[in-house]
Design a protein around this motif. Structure first.
Motif, PDB file in Angstrom:
ATOM      1  N   VAL A   1      -7.840   0.339  -5.393  1.00 17.08           N
ATOM      2  CA  VAL A   1      -8.387   0.912  -4.177  1.00 17.08           C
ATOM      3  C   VAL A   1      -9.742   0.624  -4.047  1.00 17.08           C
ATOM      4  O   VAL A   1     -10.255   0.274  -3.059  1.00 17.08           O
TER       5      VAL A   1
ATOM      6  N   MET B   1       1.621   9.572  -5.610  1.00 20.57           N
ATOM      7  CA  MET B   1       2.110  10.878  -4.956  1.00 20.57           C
ATOM      8  C   MET B   1       3.325  11.465  -5.986  1.00 20.57           C
ATOM      9  O   MET B   1       3.201  12.536  -6.376  1.00 20.57           O
TER      10      MET B   1
ATOM     11  N   ILE C   1      -5.139  12.074  -2.360  1.00 26.36           N
ATOM     12  CA  ILE C   1      -3.922  12.409  -3.242  1.00 26.36           C
ATOM     13  C   ILE C   1      -4.432  12.553  -4.660  1.00 26.36           C
ATOM     14  O   ILE C   1      -4.313  13.505  -5.508  1.00 26.36           O
ATOM     15  N   CYS C   2      -5.441  11.606  -5.380  1.00 26.89           N
ATOM     16  CA  CYS C   2      -5.849  11.762  -6.372  1.00 26.89           C
ATOM     17  C   CYS C   2      -6.941  13.016  -6.663  1.00 26.89           C
ATOM     18  O   CYS C   2      -6.888  13.679  -7.817  1.00 26.89           O
TER      19      CYS C   2
ATOM     20  N   MET D   1      -4.508   4.114   4.629  1.00 24.85           N
ATOM     21  CA  MET D   1      -3.653   4.483   3.673  1.00 24.85           C
ATOM     22  C   MET D   1      -4.500   4.410   2.286  1.00 24.85           C
ATOM     23  O   MET D   1      -4.187   5.016   1.555  1.00 24.85           O
TER      24      MET D   1
ATOM     25  N   LEU E   1       0.758  -1.110   0.115  1.00 24.92           N
ATOM     26  CA  LEU E   1      -0.035  -0.151   0.072  1.00 24.92           C
ATOM     27  C   LEU E   1       0.905   1.107   0.099  1.00 24.92           C
ATOM     28  O   LEU E   1       0.463   2.418  -0.734  1.00 24.92           O
ATOM     29  N   ILE E   2       1.931   1.339   0.740  1.00 24.60           N
ATOM     30  CA  ILE E   2       2.720   2.340   0.631  1.00 24.60           C
ATOM     31  C   ILE E   2       3.481   2.611  -0.480  1.00 24.60           C
ATOM     32  O   ILE E   2       3.742   3.664  -1.194  1.00 24.60           O
TER      33      ILE E   2
ATOM     34  N   ASP F   1      -5.844   7.619   2.085  1.00 24.18           N
ATOM     35  CA  ASP F   1      -5.082   8.805   1.707  1.00 24.18           C
ATOM     36  C   ASP F   1      -4.711   8.724   0.104  1.00 24.18           C
ATOM     37  O   ASP F   1      -4.678   9.969  -0.277  1.00 24.18           O
ATOM     38  N   ILE F   2      -4.620   7.448  -0.384  1.00 29.19           N
ATOM     39  CA  ILE F   2      -4.426   7.320  -1.950  1.00 29.19           C
ATOM     40  C   ILE F   2      -5.437   8.283  -2.758  1.00 29.19           C
ATOM     41  O   ILE F   2      -5.289   8.986  -3.676  1.00 29.19           O
TER      42      ILE F   2
ATOM     43  N   TYR G   1      -7.716  10.638   8.250  1.00 28.39           N
ATOM     44  CA  TYR G   1      -7.678  10.700   6.768  1.00 28.39           C
ATOM     45  C   TYR G   1      -9.277  11.048   6.238  1.00 28.39           C
ATOM     46  O   TYR G   1      -9.296  11.661   5.184  1.00 28.39           O
TER      47      TYR G   1
ATOM     48  N   ARG H   1       0.926   4.205  -2.738  1.00 32.07           N
ATOM     49  CA  ARG H   1       0.891   5.449  -2.327  1.00 32.07           C
ATOM     50  C   ARG H   1       1.841   6.582  -3.008  1.00 32.07           C
ATOM     51  O   ARG H   1       1.683   7.636  -3.503  1.00 32.07           O
ATOM     52  N   ASP H   2       3.153   5.960  -2.825  1.00 29.73           N
ATOM     53  CA  ASP H   2       4.467   6.705  -3.338  1.00 29.73           C
ATOM     54  C   ASP H   2       4.169   7.068  -4.864  1.00 29.73           C
ATOM     55  O   ASP H   2       4.414   7.936  -5.444  1.00 29.73           O
TER      56      ASP H   2
END
Length: 632
Positions: free
Chosen positions: A486, A472, A511-512, A504, A464-465, A507-508, A552, A468-469
């Motif tokens: 997701v 991002m 970001i979108c 997480m 998941l990280i 959070d993704i 979040y 996310r990275d």
């Protein structure tokens, strides 16, 4: 008398070889015609004179045993001195440099082309003689310089003959086990990186095999104690100072000697030798910044990457951080020298496979160094990096069923590092995404499967990280490919996800939305609404476990207020979120600021809820403040 005359002739020939610029007028004889030959360009061919010196040395050495013991020792010492000088001059020829007295630099400005293979053969013959003449304690100064010179030149050899000749010099020294053990450990380790380069990219199989055997021999050598190594280092430092002012040492050899002095000074200051004084920052900076990067920097910095084994002192900041400092400089060199990328990969893998590699260095190598070698301009290096990382991931997968608990835990950690490293490679070269995407899709399907195996929270978090990275770093490239994953997880596997994983994924989605790659209403409807309803309803019962999800969610609710369009439909949606979720949560989070009433269980829960999550309260109040005043 004949031996004395031979030694005098040797001194004369040696001096003439250094100072001659034009062809010399000597007696017309078969010998002089052989050794005083002018090449087609009119340039003095020094090979012949030095070959003559080597022949004289071998003749004198073969007759030493026929004289008395006293004469033997006197002649042997005199011959040994000349042999050492001759070996170093031949070492300068390996650098293809003009030789001569430092008083006549203008006469030797033109570069000379020498046959490195022939010069290496002469050095090998002289080394055998020197080792036979040497007596304990060994004078290893010339051998240390020749070892370092061969390592340096091997790293930039461009023909098979050069690689073969330079490997011969190293092999000749390695055969003298007692002498090699007398060399300072920092000098011996200089050859590891060039040998790895040749072992993986030599001109033929024979060259690669020889380099690999030498590299293994160096790794298997018993390391001397710190005191022995420092004593040898100190003696060599003093000898280098004396050699730097010798008339027959110039050019690249002077550069190498000065670089070795700085390199050895690092070790002296690193391990607190008396008289070294100060910190190691001065010589470190000179080695890292002021030396020709193409020729010397990688060879001199690479051994510092392994300096966790001599002194495992975690309390000394300089010692414990030295491998990381060396790694950072190697990566900086790789950024400016594309040809260095493939050469650094085997070096990093060698450090990574050591069982005693420190955890911080393991993380830096796996997550930063190896992925850094991938580049959009170098498809071959990228392919090698992907092959290494995918191999780590596959090997870790196959070892998860091991009955050995420690092995299983180590492989599980390596699997997490491999997936994170794979994501970093994608950031450096987006073409690798086609290799990583099936792995992430496989993970999503395994979470959704009703007969899912034993959960692996660490691996789940690592994947998941990574997702996310990627979003991002490049939302325009990966948002439309990761958002469906997701959606799939939050709609079909929500009950099997932990609070941290759910947070997480939200959070993704945020970001979108922030990068305008997805609309707020569509993300709410398809992705965020289901986990929001679930976790807001269980927030009081879950206690602190719900904190990541709530934080979040507060961030997403703030985006609802700031990233919408001006329309009646969206205004109605915004008011629905405000009065259905944000306002009730703010009331709930702030109701416990007063003294709770213990007769009411709900009030007690409210008070604990507010007191233990002040950050959550502040985030929801910040989200509330973002809504239009008239709607409030």
């Amino acid at each position: 008398a004949g031996r004395q005359n031979a030694l005098l002739m040797l001194d004369w020939t040696f001096g003439m070889s250094l100072d001659a610029v034009e062809p010399l007028a000597v007696a017309n004889s078969a010998t002089s015609a052989t050794y005083c030959k002018v090449d087609s360009q009119g340039r003095w061919t020094r090979h012949r004179l030095f070959a003559a010196c080597v022949e004289v040395v071998q003749i004198i050495n073969s007759t030493l045993s026929s004289s008395g013991p006293n004469n033997d020792q006197l002649n042997a010492d005199r011959l040994y001195t000349v042999v050492d000088q001759l070996r170093l001059v031949l070492g300068s020829m390996v650098c293809r440099e003009p030789l001569g007295s430092s008083a006549m630099p203008q006469l030797h400005s033109a570069p000379m082309e020498y046959d490195v293979g022939l010069v290496a053969a002469l050095i090998a013959k002289l080394s055998h003689v020197a080792h036979a003449l040497a007596s304990e304690p060994y004078n290893i100064h010339a051998d240390a310089i020749l070892w370092s010179l061969a390592a340096l030149q091997l790293a930039r050899a461009t023909t098979r003959a050069e690689q073969d000749g330079l490997l011969t010099i190293i092999e000749t020294t390695m055969r003298m086990r007692t002498l090699v053990r007398a060399l300072p450990a920092p000098i011996v380790s200089l050859a590891r990186f060039p040998l790895m380069c040749v072992a993986t990219d030599g001109f033929d199989q024979d060259i690669c095999s020889r380099a690999l055997r030498l590299c293994e021999d160096i790794d298997q050598m018993a390391s001397p104690s710190i005191q022995e190594s420092l004593s040898a280092t100190s003696h060599l430092q003093r000898a280098l100072v004396d050699m730097s002012v010798t008339r027959w040492v110039s050019g690249q050899l002077i550069v190498l000697i000065n670089a070795l002095r700085d390199y050895l000074l690092i070790y002296s200051k690193l391990y607190g030798v008396q008289g070294a004084g100060g910190s190691g920052s001065g010589p470190l900076e000179r080695v890292f910044r002021h030396i020709d990067p193409i020729a010397m920097q990688p060879v001199l910095i690479a051994p510092l990457l392994f300096e966790w084994s001599l002194l495992a002192d975690g309390h000394d900041g300089c010692r414990s951080s030295l491998p990381l400092i060396a790694l950072a400089h190697l990566l900086r060199l790789a950024s400016s020298l594309a040809s260095l990328r493939l050469n650094l990969l085997p070096l990093f893998m060698c450090a990574l496979k050591r069982p005693d590699c420190p955890p911080k260095l393991t993380l830096a190598l796996t997550l930063q160094a190896i992925p850094h070698l991938a580049s959009t301009q170098d498809a071959f290096a990228t392919a090698r990096v992907v092959s290494v990382i995918s191999g780590l991931w596959s090997h870790s997968n196959s070892s998860l069923s091991s009955t050995n608990t420690s092995t299983r835990l180590a492989r599980r950690r390596m699997r997490c590092l491999a997936i994170r490293a794979w994501g970093n490679v994608v950031i450096n070269n987006p073409r690798v995404w086609r290799d990583l995407k099936p792995v992430i899709v496989q993970f999503v399907e395994s979470i959704k499967a009703p007969q899912a195996k034993t959960r692996e929270p660490e691996y789940e978090w690592a994947v998941l990280i990574t997702m996310r990275d990627l979003v991002m770093r490049a939302p325009d490239r990966y948002a439309d490919q990761i958002l469906p994953l997701v959606y799939s997880l939050l709609n079909f596997a929500l009950s099997s996800l932990s609070a941290s994983s759910t947070a997480m994924l939200i959070d993704i989605a945020c970001i979108c939305v922030e990068s305008d790659m997805a609309g707020v209403r569509s993300v709410w409807t398809t992705i965020v609404s289901k986990p929001a309803i679930l976790w807001l309803s269980r927030s009081e019962r879950a206690g602190d476990a719900a904190t990541p999800v709530l934080e979040y969610l507060a961030r997403f609710f703030k985006l609802v207020a700031t990233h919408g369009e001006a329309s009646d439909t969206y205004t109605a949606f915004r008011q629905q979120i405000l009065w259905g979720f944000v306002s009730p949560m703010c009331a709930n989070l702030t109701s416990g600021t007063a003294e709770p009433t213990h007769s009411s269980p709900s009030n007690v829960a409210d008070g604990v809820f507010s007191a233990t999550r002040p950050r959550t309260r502040d985030l929801f109040l910040s989200a509330l403040a973002a809504y239009p005043v008239e709607e409030l």
